[in-house]
Design a protein around this motif. Structure first.
Motif, PDB file in Angstrom:
ATOM      1  N   ALA A 168      -2.454  -2.256  30.868  1.00 37.80           N
ATOM      2  CA  ALA A 168      -2.014  -2.747  31.735  1.00 37.80           C
ATOM      3  C   ALA A 168      -3.090  -2.864  33.120  1.00 37.80           C
ATOM      4  CB  ALA A 168      -1.052  -2.137  33.291  1.00 37.80           C
ATOM      5  N   GLN A 169      -4.138  -2.114  32.651  1.00 35.98           N
ATOM      6  CA  GLN A 169      -5.297  -1.914  34.681  1.00 35.98           C
ATOM      7  C   GLN A 169      -6.139  -2.970  33.764  1.00 35.98           C
ATOM      8  OE1 GLN A 169      -5.689   2.634  34.588  1.00 35.98           O
ATOM      9  NE2 GLN A 169      -7.277   2.067  36.266  1.00 35.98           N
ATOM     10  N   PRO A 170      -6.696  -3.106  32.226  1.00 33.90           N
ATOM     11  CA  PRO A 170      -7.990  -4.561  31.889  1.00 33.90           C
ATOM     12  C   PRO A 170      -7.191  -5.318  32.452  1.00 33.90           C
ATOM     13  CG  PRO A 170      -7.223  -2.647  30.455  1.00 33.90           C
ATOM     14  CD  PRO A 170      -6.836  -1.694  31.025  1.00 33.90           C
ATOM     15  N   LEU A 171      -5.666  -5.481  31.793  1.00 32.08           N
ATOM     16  CA  LEU A 171      -5.414  -7.129  32.435  1.00 32.08           C
ATOM     17  C   LEU A 171      -5.216  -7.492  33.419  1.00 32.08           C
ATOM     18  CD1 LEU A 171      -1.856  -6.528  29.670  1.00 32.08           C
ATOM     19  CD2 LEU A 171      -4.249  -8.219  29.141  1.00 32.08           C
ATOM     20  N   VAL A 172      -4.817  -6.277  34.699  1.00 30.92           N
ATOM     21  CA  VAL A 172      -5.129  -7.025  35.327  1.00 30.92           C
ATOM     22  C   VAL A 172      -6.555  -6.836  36.077  1.00 30.92           C
ATOM     23  CG1 VAL A 172      -4.812  -5.756  38.471  1.00 30.92           C
ATOM     24  CG2 VAL A 172      -3.504  -5.603  36.613  1.00 30.92           C
ATOM     25  N   TYR A 173      -7.060  -6.663  36.197  1.00 32.42           N
ATOM     26  CA  TYR A 173      -9.194  -7.176  36.061  1.00 32.42           C
ATOM     27  C   TYR A 173      -9.508  -7.944  35.563  1.00 32.42           C
ATOM     28  CZ  TYR A 173      -8.963  -2.018  37.383  1.00 32.42           C
ATOM     29  OH  TYR A 173      -9.035  -0.611  38.172  1.00 32.42           O
TER      30      TYR A 173
END
Length: 406
Positions: A168-173
């Protein structure tokens, strides 16, 4: 960058210009020829004038030690400067004098942010606008966050079984996250192929020689934070091997420069299901290239930094242990219950490792120990639930509470 002498192959000693983009020594097949950064410590000592008073705003306090050009603006989110916590209750449980370095408080929740900041700063220095890596999740999140900060495009290769919470983190970034239908090692190999094909700047900690240089700032910080009370043991989990190698290199540098009087012994902790570095260090006949553990951040079947990790253990007079997944999860729950520190499985593995080292007589009762938590528990809440148990269901009736607690 006149404080950097050269890049040196860990196997054959061949040297290379540090001002070029090069990942491994071409004298060896594959990624065997890992490169290390060699410094001019006289120049570093002349330039480093920061007070060693325990006030650490970020790892860039140690810029004089980092292999970046003086005129390049760092890509930073304020990484480093994480707390060293006394842990008396956990220490009592384990029979040691214990402190915890909580590196899960870094910007994206993982120690890897130290390395990513340096490698993205190098990408900026080299004029690269697209960065990549292979990852089980933490490095992907870290790279994506710092790429966003630095205004770079980020393309990531993750194994199909990577935890959703970490993706989820890299997608949000804003990164391109490519789920590879295979293992981490297969995702890694693919990332190296595309690096050669497209010329993207590769952050892979195993081969990017500047990655481990960022990780060694945790050793600098620990040396500064324990300057008046250096521990007998410093404990890291091991996956690719570059984190324990970096931590040792940083602490050793401060000792060699006279900033601290001594350096600790290193204890490396691996999961039973991903034990290649331990097996190599202990000179076992069979070194199995398997990666099957709940601690996905250290689930590496073919570690690329085995040589550096084993050197850290040997030079420090240290040792290594294996722990089961059940012991890792028990360590995660114990760390949280006794000290309020929430670690992902790989970050809690050092706690399990200390317990195992006590059982095996490696660490004596009452010795002083620092365990390094490398990642925050929010990275893997599914494993945390396995470690801690289920929510107790009750009716909206005070009688249920009375029956439970009276």
């Amino acid at each position: 960058m006149n404080h950097v002498d050269t890049l040196e192959c860990t196997l054959c000693g061949e040297t290379y210009d540090p001002d070029q983009v090069i990942y491994t020594c071409p004298n060896h097949d594959g990624v065997a020829g890992i490169l290390g950064v060699v410094y001019d410590y006289d120049r570093i000592a002349e330039c480093f004038d920061e007070p060693l008073d325990g006030a650490i705003d970020s790892q860039w306090k140690y810029r004089a030690f980092l292999p970046v050009a003086d005129d390049v603006e760092p890509v930073t989110l304020g990484e480093g400067g994480t707390p060293l916590l006394d842990a008396p209750r956990l220490g009592d449980e384990l029979g040691v004098d214990l402190r915890v370095k909580d590196d899960g408080r870094n910007p994206t929740g993982v120690l890897k942010d130290r390395a990513t900041s340096v490698s993205l700063t190098k990408a900026r220095e080299f004029g690269r606008e697209i960065v990549t890596c292979a990852s089980t999740g933490n490095a992907a999140a870290s790279l994506a966050g710092f790429a966003a900060r630095g205004g770079m495009d980020c393309r990531l290769f993750v194994p199909g079984d990577a935890p959703e919470g970490k993706l989820a983190q890299p997608l949000v970034y804003g990164a391109d996250v490519l789920g590879v239908e295979g293992s981490y090692d297969e995702a890694y190999d693919l990332s190296m192929e595309v690096t050669e094909r497209f010329g993207w700047y590769n952050r892979n900690a195993a081969v990017n020689p500047f990655q481990v240089e960022g990780k060694r700032t945790v050793g600098h910080e620990l040396a500064e934070q324990t300057r008046e009370d250096v521990p007998d043991w410093l404990v890291f989990s091991m996956g690719d091997g570059c984190t324990i190698a970096g931590g040792w290199k940083g602490f050793r540098e401060f000792r060699d420069l006279g900033f601290v009087d001594e350096a600790p012994k290193m204890l490396g902790v691996q999961a039973e299901g991903a034990s290649a570095i331990h097996d190599t260090f202990q000179a076992h006949d069979d070194v199995e290239e398997v990666a099957d553990t709940v601690a996905d951040s250290i689930a590496v079947g073919r570690p690329r930094n085995t040589v550096k990790a084993c050197r850290a253990l040997e030079e420090s007079g240290g040792d290594s242990v294996l722990v089961s997944d059940e012991e890792i999860l028990a360590g995660e729950a114990l760390l949280g219950r006794t000290e309020g520190v929430y670690a992902e499985p790989a970050g809690a593995a050092p706690v399990a490792g200390v317990r195992k080292a006590r059982q095996e007589g490696i660490i004596d009762e009452g010795e002083s120990v620092v365990v390094v938590v490398t990642g925050n528990g929010l990275k893997d809440t599914e494993s945390a639930m396995r470690a801690a148990g289920e929510v107790v269901s009750i009716a909206p009736d005070i009688q249920d509470v009375i029956e439970r607690y009276e």
